[in-house]
Enzyme design. Structure first.
Site, PDB file in Angstrom:
ATOM      1  N   HIS A   1     -32.630  21.736  58.921  1.00 20.80           N
ATOM      2  CA  HIS A   1     -33.872  22.265  59.520  1.00 20.80           C
ATOM      3  C   HIS A   1     -34.100  23.661  58.935  1.00 20.80           C
ATOM      4  O   HIS A   1     -34.202  23.818  57.724  1.00 20.80           O
ATOM      5  CB  HIS A   1     -33.702  22.238  61.046  1.00 20.80           C
TER       6      HIS A   1
ATOM      7  N   HIS B   1     -38.906  15.478  53.607  1.00 22.01           N
ATOM      8  CA  HIS B   1     -39.353  15.858  54.940  1.00 22.01           C
ATOM      9  C   HIS B   1     -39.564  14.592  55.750  1.00 22.01           C
ATOM     10  O   HIS B   1     -40.001  13.582  55.211  1.00 22.01           O
ATOM     11  CB  HIS B   1     -40.672  16.650  54.846  1.00 22.01           C
TER      12      HIS B   1
ATOM     13  N   ASP C   1     -39.115  25.258  52.618  1.00 20.69           N
ATOM     14  CA  ASP C   1     -37.891  26.022  52.362  1.00 20.69           C
ATOM     15  C   ASP C   1     -37.564  26.149  50.879  1.00 20.69           C
ATOM     16  O   ASP C   1     -36.695  26.927  50.504  1.00 20.69           O
ATOM     17  CB  ASP C   1     -36.707  25.354  53.074  1.00 20.69           C
TER      18      ASP C   1
HETATM   19  C1  LIG Z   1     -35.643  16.828  55.761  1.00 19.41           C
HETATM   20  C2  LIG Z   1     -34.743  15.600  55.806  1.00 19.41           C
HETATM   21  C3  LIG Z   1     -33.618  15.884  56.827  1.00 19.41           C
HETATM   22  C4  LIG Z   1     -35.576  14.402  56.289  1.00 19.41           C
HETATM   23  O1  LIG Z   1     -34.713  13.347  56.461  1.00 19.41           O
HETATM   24  P1  LIG Z   1     -35.145  11.879  56.877  1.00 19.41           P
HETATM   25  O2  LIG Z   1     -36.568  11.802  57.220  1.00 19.41           O
HETATM   26  O3  LIG Z   1     -34.167  11.444  57.904  1.00 19.41           O
HETATM   27  O4  LIG Z   1     -34.958  11.059  55.539  1.00 19.41           O
HETATM   28  P2  LIG Z   1     -33.674  10.263  55.116  1.00 19.41           P
HETATM   29  O5  LIG Z   1     -32.453  11.117  55.256  1.00 19.41           O
HETATM   30  O6  LIG Z   1     -33.685   8.950  55.807  1.00 19.41           O
HETATM   31  O7  LIG Z   1     -33.951  10.066  53.588  1.00 19.41           O
HETATM   32  C5  LIG Z   1     -34.641   8.934  53.024  1.00 19.41           C
HETATM   33  C6  LIG Z   1     -34.071   8.661  51.649  1.00 19.41           C
HETATM   34  O8  LIG Z   1     -34.333   9.803  50.805  1.00 19.41           O
HETATM   35  C7  LIG Z   1     -33.096  10.409  50.407  1.00 19.41           C
HETATM   36  N1  LIG Z   1     -33.258  11.848  50.563  1.00 19.41           N
HETATM   37  C8  LIG Z   1     -33.918  12.519  51.535  1.00 19.41           C
HETATM   38  N2  LIG Z   1     -33.918  13.831  51.311  1.00 19.41           N
HETATM   39  C9  LIG Z   1     -33.242  14.006  50.159  1.00 19.41           C
HETATM   40  C10 LIG Z   1     -32.924  15.151  49.406  1.00 19.41           C
HETATM   41  N3  LIG Z   1     -33.295  16.371  49.816  1.00 19.41           N
HETATM   42  N4  LIG Z   1     -32.219  14.996  48.281  1.00 19.41           N
HETATM   43  C11 LIG Z   1     -31.861  13.750  47.865  1.00 19.41           C
HETATM   44  N5  LIG Z   1     -32.150  12.629  48.538  1.00 19.41           N
HETATM   45  C12 LIG Z   1     -32.832  12.753  49.670  1.00 19.41           C
HETATM   46  C13 LIG Z   1     -32.027   9.875  51.342  1.00 19.41           C
HETATM   47  O9  LIG Z   1     -30.760   9.882  50.770  1.00 19.41           O
HETATM   48  C14 LIG Z   1     -32.563   8.499  51.627  1.00 19.41           C
HETATM   49  O10 LIG Z   1     -32.253   7.691  50.523  1.00 19.41           O
HETATM   50  P3  LIG Z   1     -31.811   6.146  50.730  1.00 19.41           P
HETATM   51  O11 LIG Z   1     -33.028   5.486  51.329  1.00 19.41           O
HETATM   52  O12 LIG Z   1     -31.450   5.678  49.390  1.00 19.41           O
HETATM   53  O13 LIG Z   1     -30.671   6.172  51.697  1.00 19.41           O
HETATM   54  C15 LIG Z   1     -34.145  15.272  54.410  1.00 19.41           C
HETATM   55  O14 LIG Z   1     -35.187  15.013  53.488  1.00 19.41           O
HETATM   56  C16 LIG Z   1     -33.235  16.383  53.905  1.00 19.41           C
HETATM   57  O15 LIG Z   1     -32.043  16.398  54.243  1.00 19.41           O
HETATM   58  N6  LIG Z   1     -33.758  17.317  53.073  1.00 19.41           N
HETATM   59  C17 LIG Z   1     -32.971  18.425  52.592  1.00 19.41           C
HETATM   60  C18 LIG Z   1     -32.892  19.493  53.662  1.00 19.41           C
HETATM   61  C19 LIG Z   1     -34.178  20.243  53.815  1.00 19.41           C
HETATM   62  O16 LIG Z   1     -34.780  20.678  52.851  1.00 19.41           O
HETATM   63  N7  LIG Z   1     -34.570  20.413  55.086  1.00 19.41           N
HETATM   64  C20 LIG Z   1     -35.753  21.204  55.418  1.00 19.41           C
HETATM   65  C21 LIG Z   1     -36.809  20.380  56.060  1.00 19.41           C
HETATM   66  S1  LIG Z   1     -38.245  21.374  56.281  1.00 19.41           S
END
Ligand SMILES: CC(C)(COP(=O)(O)OP(=O)(O)OC[C@H]1O[C@@H](n2cnc3c(N)ncnc32)[C@H](O)[C@@H]1OP(=O)(O)O)[C@@H](O)C(=O)NCCC(=O)NCCS
Length: 434
Positions: free
Chosen positions: A268, A307, A363
């Site tokens: 987050h 996201h 971010d």
């Molecule tokens: C923001 C976040 C938590 C959203 O997660 P989510 O909606 O639960 O999405 P998921 O974790 O289910 O990801 C979906 C797919 O994309 C991939 N993915 C998502 N974010 C990714 C990232 N930053 N880098 C690489 N792969 C990513 C996942 O591994 C998943 O792949 P799969 O389907 O092969 O398993 C996630 O994108 C993330 O961890 N981002 C990095 C942290 C970040 O920048 N957070 C700030 C948010 S404002």
């Protein structure tokens, strides 16, 4: 004409249920009417992480993740960032309308009136280790404020809520700056009421021996825009924490401390800090393709990408990317920007990221700008928490005045042992005694 309903058929009993569709949702409680017998509790929905559950009605922030749209109270974020100050946007989020000139002057005066903290708060901060993370200090000092303002528990009184809202918006920058100064071994300086909200925050952070701190107008404006972009983002993790904790009717300081804790996590608001650490670790542009390959193999994530809601370019990231140049013109360029741009360039064309609709989020660029502004990396989530305080409080107020809201209490699917007994416990005898 087609009816605005959905029909659910229970194949176990043949029972049919016609559920009204309102605002693109069905009422989950209606499903409880589907029962297999009198003992049956009724059908529930299973939705870990609330991926498909609207838990409230809200008129504060609108996001269309597919189109990359973000609006506060109907106003596009781009317009607000370009034309309005953070003080005006804070007023807008909390009151629903932008302030007229006299309302703005009064609002600024009220917030300014609450920027000082009790001397004992400084003693409290002094108790932390010299290298304590400022987010930990902020989180705990916000919680501690509830002991300074016991009146805050009167959450049913609108005037009392208003006072706590002003106190929190006024004091969070002061606590944040003092957390920074404690870590740097610098004395705490008083707020300067002549300055803007962000100008005063810069004063609280960076004032040294000069009789009057004069913020650099470019940096003050940049921080103001950053604050606008971070002020609210509808039902994200920390806002859900604010609403959830607040739904128990605890005071807002305790609820906001919980929201701050939720924001700190690397998935987050802690992501901006994680982005900087990631870019520093990558070190050179030449290492970018190798890093991307590792991410694709599942060895870590590309921080600042992806996201839950945005499946398009985050509109806030777009504004920040453009703003970076203005800050660099004053502060000198940040070499990490080149690595970030290369990461973005490769990722936006790579099948892995394209297929999963992973784009830069807020971010990705904010950390590079904060670093250019000379903030230490662990201050980044704190810089997120200050403006988000406004969003949390707007959502808290909305939750408390919403007649449909109750204490937050989700259901579960129990997967543990059914009833069993301690070996030494004589269940039959216990039954006879009862
Ligand atoms: C923001 C976040 C938590 C959203 O997660 P989510 O909606 O639960 O999405 P998921 O974790 O289910 O990801 C979906 C797919 O994309 C991939 N993915 C998502 N974010 C990714 C990232 N930053 N880098 C690489 N792969 C990513 C996942 O591994 C998943 O792949 P799969 O389907 O092969 O398993 C996630 O994108 C993330 O961890 N981002 C990095 C942290 C970040 O920048 N957070 C700030 C948010 S404002």
């Amino acid at each position: 004409m087609a009816k605005d309903t959905v029909t659910v058929i229970d194949n176990r009993t043949g029972q049919q249920l016609e559920l009204p569709i309102k605002d693109g949702t069905i009422n989950a409680l209606d499903l409880r009417k589907l029962k297999t017998g009198p003992e049956d509790f009724g059908l529930m929905t299973y939705d870990p992480a609330y991926m498909n559950t609207a838990a409230c009605r809200s008129s504060i922030t609108y996001i269309d993740g597919d189109k990359g749209i973000l609006r506060y109270r109907g106003y596009p974020i781009e317009e607000l960032a370009e034309r309005k100050s953070f003080a005006e946007v804070a007023y807008l989020l909390l009151h629903g309308e932008l302030p007229a000139a006299d309302q703005l002057a009064q609002w600024k005066g009220q917030v300014t009136h609450h920027t000082m903290v009790h001397e004992n708060v400084k003693k409290f901060i002094d108790g932390f280790q010299y290298d304590a993370h400022p987010m930990g200090i902020l989180q705990t000092t916000v919680a501690a404020l509830s002991t300074f303002y016991p009146d805050a528990k009167n959450i049913g009184d609108p005037e009392c809520r208003k006072l706590q809202i002003l106190r929190l918006i006024g004091k969070v920058p002061t606590l944040s700056a003092y957390a920074y100064r404690h870590r740097m071994g610098l004395p705490y300086v008083p707020p300067d009421n002549d300055l803007s909200y962000t100008g005063n925050f810069l004063n609280l952070l960076f004032k040294m021996a000069e009789p009057k701190y004069v913020p650099n107008p470019v940096l003050e404006k940049a921080l103001d825009i950053l604050f606008i972009l971070h002020a609210d983002h509808e039902q994200n993790c920390s806002t859900t924490a604010m609403r959830g904790i607040g739904s128990s009717h605890v005071d807002p300081y305790s609820a906001l401390a919980g929201a701050t804790a939720a924001l700190w996590g690397p998935l987050h608001g802690g992501a901006n800090e994680a982005v900087l650490r990631m870019l520093t670790e990558i070190k050179t542009i030449a290492n970018v393709p190798g890093f991307i390959e590792k991410v694709k193999k599942g060895e870590g994530r590309l921080m600042g990408f992806g996201h839950r809601i945005y499946k398009n370019y985050d509109p806030r990231a777009k504004i920040l990317k453009e703003m970076a140049d203005k800050v660099f013109a004053v502060q000198g360029t940040n070499p990490l920007l080149d690595i970030a741009i290369e990461l973005e360039r490769i990722a936006l064309h790579d099948e892995y990221f394209v297929q999963r609709k992973l784009y830069p989020n807020v971010d990705f660029y904010s950390g590079i700008i904060y670093q250019a502004m000379k903030f230490p990396v662990d201050m980044f989530p704190v810089l997120f928490a200050i403006p988000r305080t406004v969003g949390w409080l707007a959502q808290w107020e909305e939750m408390l005045t919403d007649q449909e809201q109750k204490i937050a209490r989700p259901r579960q699917i129990y997967t543990g042992h059914w009833e069993r007994h301690l070996p030494e416990y004589d269940a039959a005898a216990a039954g006879a005694r009862a």
